[in-house]
Design a protein around this motif. Structure first.
Motif, PDB file in Angstrom:
ATOM      1  N   LEU A  64       0.826  -1.210   0.000  1.00  0.00           N
ATOM      2  CA  LEU A  64       0.000   0.000   0.000  1.00  0.00           C
ATOM      3  C   LEU A  64       0.859   1.258   0.000  1.00  0.00           C
ATOM      4  CD1 LEU A  64      -2.639  -1.072   2.690  1.00  0.00           C
ATOM      5  CD2 LEU A  64      -2.886  -1.130   0.193  1.00  0.00           C
ATOM      6  N   ARG A  65       0.422   2.250  -0.757  1.00  0.00           N
ATOM      7  CA  ARG A  65       1.086   3.545  -0.741  1.00  0.00           C
ATOM      8  C   ARG A  65       0.939   4.215   0.625  1.00  0.00           C
ATOM      9  NH1 ARG A  65      -1.413   6.505  -6.120  1.00  0.00           N
ATOM     10  NH2 ARG A  65      -0.485   5.097  -7.639  1.00  0.00           N
TER      11      ARG A  65
ATOM     12  N   PRO B  42       0.991   8.092   1.306  1.00  0.00           N
ATOM     13  CA  PRO B  42       1.201   9.419   0.720  1.00  0.00           C
ATOM     14  C   PRO B  42       1.963  10.381   1.634  1.00  0.00           C
ATOM     15  CG  PRO B  42      -1.045   8.699   0.328  1.00  0.00           C
ATOM     16  CD  PRO B  42      -0.435   7.691   1.259  1.00  0.00           C
ATOM     17  N   LEU B  43       1.790  10.244   2.951  1.00  0.00           N
ATOM     18  CA  LEU B  43       2.467  11.181   3.854  1.00  0.00           C
ATOM     19  C   LEU B  43       3.955  10.870   3.996  1.00  0.00           C
ATOM     20  CD1 LEU B  43      -0.610  11.634   4.443  1.00  0.00           C
ATOM     21  CD2 LEU B  43       0.062  12.298   6.729  1.00  0.00           C
TER      22      LEU B  43
ATOM     23  N   ARG C   4       5.753   9.587   1.214  1.00  0.00           N
ATOM     24  CA  ARG C   4       6.314   9.288  -0.093  1.00  0.00           C
ATOM     25  C   ARG C   4       7.554  10.092  -0.439  1.00  0.00           C
ATOM     26  NH1 ARG C   4       3.190  13.286  -1.117  1.00  0.00           N
ATOM     27  NH2 ARG C   4       3.260  14.533  -3.017  1.00  0.00           N
TER      28      ARG C   4
ATOM     29  N   ALA D 282      -5.944   7.420   1.848  1.00  0.00           N
ATOM     30  CA  ALA D 282      -4.950   8.254   2.526  1.00  0.00           C
ATOM     31  C   ALA D 282      -4.485   9.302   1.531  1.00  0.00           C
ATOM     32  CB  ALA D 282      -3.772   7.404   2.999  1.00  0.00           C
ATOM     33  N   TYR D 283      -4.237  10.508   2.016  1.00  0.00           N
ATOM     34  CA  TYR D 283      -3.678  11.521   1.121  1.00  0.00           C
ATOM     35  C   TYR D 283      -2.878  12.575   1.852  1.00  0.00           C
ATOM     36  CZ  TYR D 283      -8.473  13.316   2.096  1.00  0.00           C
ATOM     37  OH  TYR D 283      -9.664  13.664   2.688  1.00  0.00           O
ATOM     38  N   ASP D 284      -1.915  13.093   1.114  1.00  0.00           N
ATOM     39  CA  ASP D 284      -1.172  14.288   1.507  1.00  0.00           C
ATOM     40  C   ASP D 284      -1.983  15.442   0.941  1.00  0.00           C
ATOM     41  OD1 ASP D 284       0.454  16.532   1.491  1.00  0.00           O
ATOM     42  OD2 ASP D 284       2.251  15.481   0.822  1.00  0.00           O
TER      43      ASP D 284
ATOM     44  N   ASP E 154      -1.367  19.470  -1.817  1.00  0.00           N
ATOM     45  CA  ASP E 154      -1.613  19.908  -3.193  1.00  0.00           C
ATOM     46  C   ASP E 154      -3.054  19.685  -3.652  1.00  0.00           C
ATOM     47  OD1 ASP E 154       1.066  20.672  -3.301  1.00  0.00           O
ATOM     48  OD2 ASP E 154       1.697  18.686  -3.939  1.00  0.00           O
TER      49      ASP E 154
ATOM     50  N   HIS F 147      -4.856  16.573   5.644  1.00  0.00           N
ATOM     51  CA  HIS F 147      -4.402  15.252   5.217  1.00  0.00           C
ATOM     52  C   HIS F 147      -5.332  14.150   5.729  1.00  0.00           C
ATOM     53  CE1 HIS F 147      -0.907  17.714   4.584  1.00  0.00           C
ATOM     54  NE2 HIS F 147      -0.906  18.021   5.864  1.00  0.00           N
TER      55      HIS F 147
ATOM     56  N   LEU G  41      -5.219   9.789   6.795  1.00  0.00           N
ATOM     57  CA  LEU G  41      -4.627   8.446   6.865  1.00  0.00           C
ATOM     58  C   LEU G  41      -5.700   7.382   6.713  1.00  0.00           C
ATOM     59  CD1 LEU G  41      -2.112   8.924   9.824  1.00  0.00           C
ATOM     60  CD2 LEU G  41      -1.537   8.382   7.441  1.00  0.00           C
TER      61      LEU G  41
ATOM     62  N   GLY H 199       0.626  10.054  -6.774  1.00  0.00           N
ATOM     63  CA  GLY H 199       1.275   9.461  -5.607  1.00  0.00           C
ATOM     64  C   GLY H 199       0.876  10.080  -4.284  1.00  0.00           C
ATOM     65  N   ASP H 200       0.145  11.205  -4.307  1.00  0.00           N
ATOM     66  CA  ASP H 200      -0.234  11.816  -3.026  1.00  0.00           C
ATOM     67  C   ASP H 200      -1.619  11.381  -2.566  1.00  0.00           C
ATOM     68  OD1 ASP H 200      -1.474  13.246  -5.019  1.00  0.00           O
ATOM     69  OD2 ASP H 200      -0.934  15.223  -4.245  1.00  0.00           O
TER      70      ASP H 200
ATOM     71  N   ALA I 222      -3.768   7.665  -1.993  1.00  0.00           N
ATOM     72  CA  ALA I 222      -3.688   6.207  -1.990  1.00  0.00           C
ATOM     73  C   ALA I 222      -5.056   5.607  -1.706  1.00  0.00           C
ATOM     74  CB  ALA I 222      -2.703   5.730  -0.920  1.00  0.00           C
ATOM     75  N   VAL I 223      -5.378   4.514  -2.404  1.00  0.00           N
ATOM     76  CA  VAL I 223      -6.581   3.749  -2.113  1.00  0.00           C
ATOM     77  C   VAL I 223      -6.129   2.532  -1.312  1.00  0.00           C
ATOM     78  CG1 VAL I 223      -8.569   2.534  -3.060  1.00  0.00           C
ATOM     79  CG2 VAL I 223      -7.638   4.540  -4.257  1.00  0.00           C
ATOM     80  N   LEU I 224      -6.363   2.566  -0.006  1.00  0.00           N
ATOM     81  CA  LEU I 224      -5.846   1.512   0.882  1.00  0.00           C
ATOM     82  C   LEU I 224      -6.714   0.271   0.840  1.00  0.00           C
ATOM     83  CD1 LEU I 224      -4.982   3.745   3.978  1.00  0.00           C
ATOM     84  CD2 LEU I 224      -3.498   3.098   2.057  1.00  0.00           C
TER      85      LEU I 224
ATOM     86  N   THR J 259      -4.821  15.983  10.334  1.00  0.00           N
ATOM     87  CA  THR J 259      -4.983  14.716   9.616  1.00  0.00           C
ATOM     88  C   THR J 259      -6.226  13.986  10.118  1.00  0.00           C
ATOM     89  OG1 THR J 259      -2.574  14.478   9.370  1.00  0.00           O
ATOM     90  CG2 THR J 259      -3.882  12.501   9.058  1.00  0.00           C
TER      91      THR J 259
END
Lengths: 247, 247
Positions: free
Chosen positions: A120-121, A123-124, A126, B9-11, B14, B56, B58, B86-87, B89-91, B240
């Motif tokens: 799993l990615r 993102p925080l 990366r 999850a995401y940063d 952006d 953000h 998680l 990449g920022d 993610a589908v967990l 977050t």
């Protein structure tokens, strides 16, 4: 003349590495411009580790000689206010003996490489990790890592263009540390490092961890003194210069 | 028709937040485009928390209804390959009961706010923390935080434009957790949150920590039901969405 020592942290993502280049944003270039802005002097900074493009630092060290009379704590604040982007921090400015040189006086360095071993990615994370989706066999990686501890000719992990006089280095510690959520730290502490050495070692250890080559190959890889015998270099984004040691 | 649940999850740096807008990159917008690319269907995603620009996640949760027959694990891989930046993610992608709705079915949420309480910058943390240089009195902050635990009318911490039917929420936990290097986590677990509630609470707690108002003011701030009585909102970058709870 004073000699000043800077302790620095940076997110290397948006830098083309430490060293000044004809074009592009570099850590050394940003700092030299900040020093000029604050002191009016054009100086040349010596960096302890000339980190590659994309490599981060928590405790990089640089030094320079100057005639400025600005107290060191005021200089730190001035430099930080001149460095507006926020991805470069001046953690400390200190007066040091005149013959101090960030690189020549260094007695050891600690690098940390962060592998995200997960399908799993994250993102925080990366910007600071290398994602390896396949499961890594930690025991095999530790067995291979142990071979590199001690004083050896590290030519097998040396990039072309490395200007070091000798390829012999003392690896004092090479440790795998399990962190949360599949993050694996690979910490390397040595007297000094050859160009590309950490990333070549990490890349080779990950190939061992994935089962692409056995841990028992490591003595022969080291003995070959041939960069082609080792694995592919791990990407820059996972690497951080943590600390530089002086006497 | 299937109902699918996505865990994300995401940063947020952006993204202009969760919710689709007429212009600009949003989490919902990127995901809906990815779903259309993989399934050929235009869907509308429901998000558990409509995180603001820069916030953000998680463990954000989203749901949508679809006629696609793609197995959920294949869909997860497809969505991730469509999300190239990449920022985000589908967990997880899972089939859930037809009446599941990411927001309406949620029974609680956990948010974490990261304060960097240090006079020194931390470039590797800057995307995810709010730097507060002045020392924070943790004991005073904990005393003020304790006042908010329980079931209350949280109008004092509610942004204008909040469309919730009632301002009453159950704050199940509001905890300060000391981390390394001056990082302070403020964790808030509640039945649900009003718009801007976490950032208004954190901003107020930080004012208490800096000594700008006493912890003993907190009961009156809460009782006033007036957003003007509380402190300024803390910046989005420190926040977050950690987890959403369902039955």
């Amino acid at each position: 003349m004073r000699t000043l020592r800077l302790t620095l942290a940076y997110d290397g993502t948006d830098f083309l590495g430490w060293q000044v280049q004809s074009v592009g944003r570099t850590v050394q270039g940003e700092l030299e411009a900040a020093v000029e802005k604050i002191t009016g002097e054009r100086v040349r900074l010596a960096g302890a580790g000339r980190t590659d493009s994309g490599v981060h630092a928590l405790g990089q060290v640089a030094s320079f000689r100057t005639t400025t009379t600005i107290p060191s704590d005021k200089l730190r604040l001035g430099l930080e206010s001149a460095l507006t982007a926020g991805d470069l921090a001046v953690l400390d400015v200190a007066d040091v003996p005149e013959d101090f040189h960030a690189r020549h006086s260094a007695r050891g360095k600690l690098y940390r490489y962060q592998v995200l071993n997960s399908r799993l990615r994250a993102p925080l994370l990366r910007r600071f990790t290398w994602q390896v989706r396949a499961p890594l066999d930690r025991a095999a990686m530790r067995e291979a890592a142990a071979v590199l501890v001690g004083t050896h000719d590290f030519s097998s992990f040396r990039l072309a263009g490395c200007d070091a006089r000798t390829p012999v280095r003392e690896m004092r510690r090479l440790e795998l540390i399990e962190r949360e959520d599949g993050v694996l730290w690979i910490e390397l502490e040595a007297s000094a490092f050859l160009r590309g050495m950490v990333r070549a070692i990490v890349g080779t250890l990950v190939e061992v961890g994935r089962g692409r080559r056995p841990a028992s190959d490591m003595p022969a890889i080291l003995a070959s003194c041939d960069r082609g015998a080792a694995g592919r270099s791990a990407p820059a984004c996972g690497l951080t210069l943590v600390r530089v040691a002086y006497e």
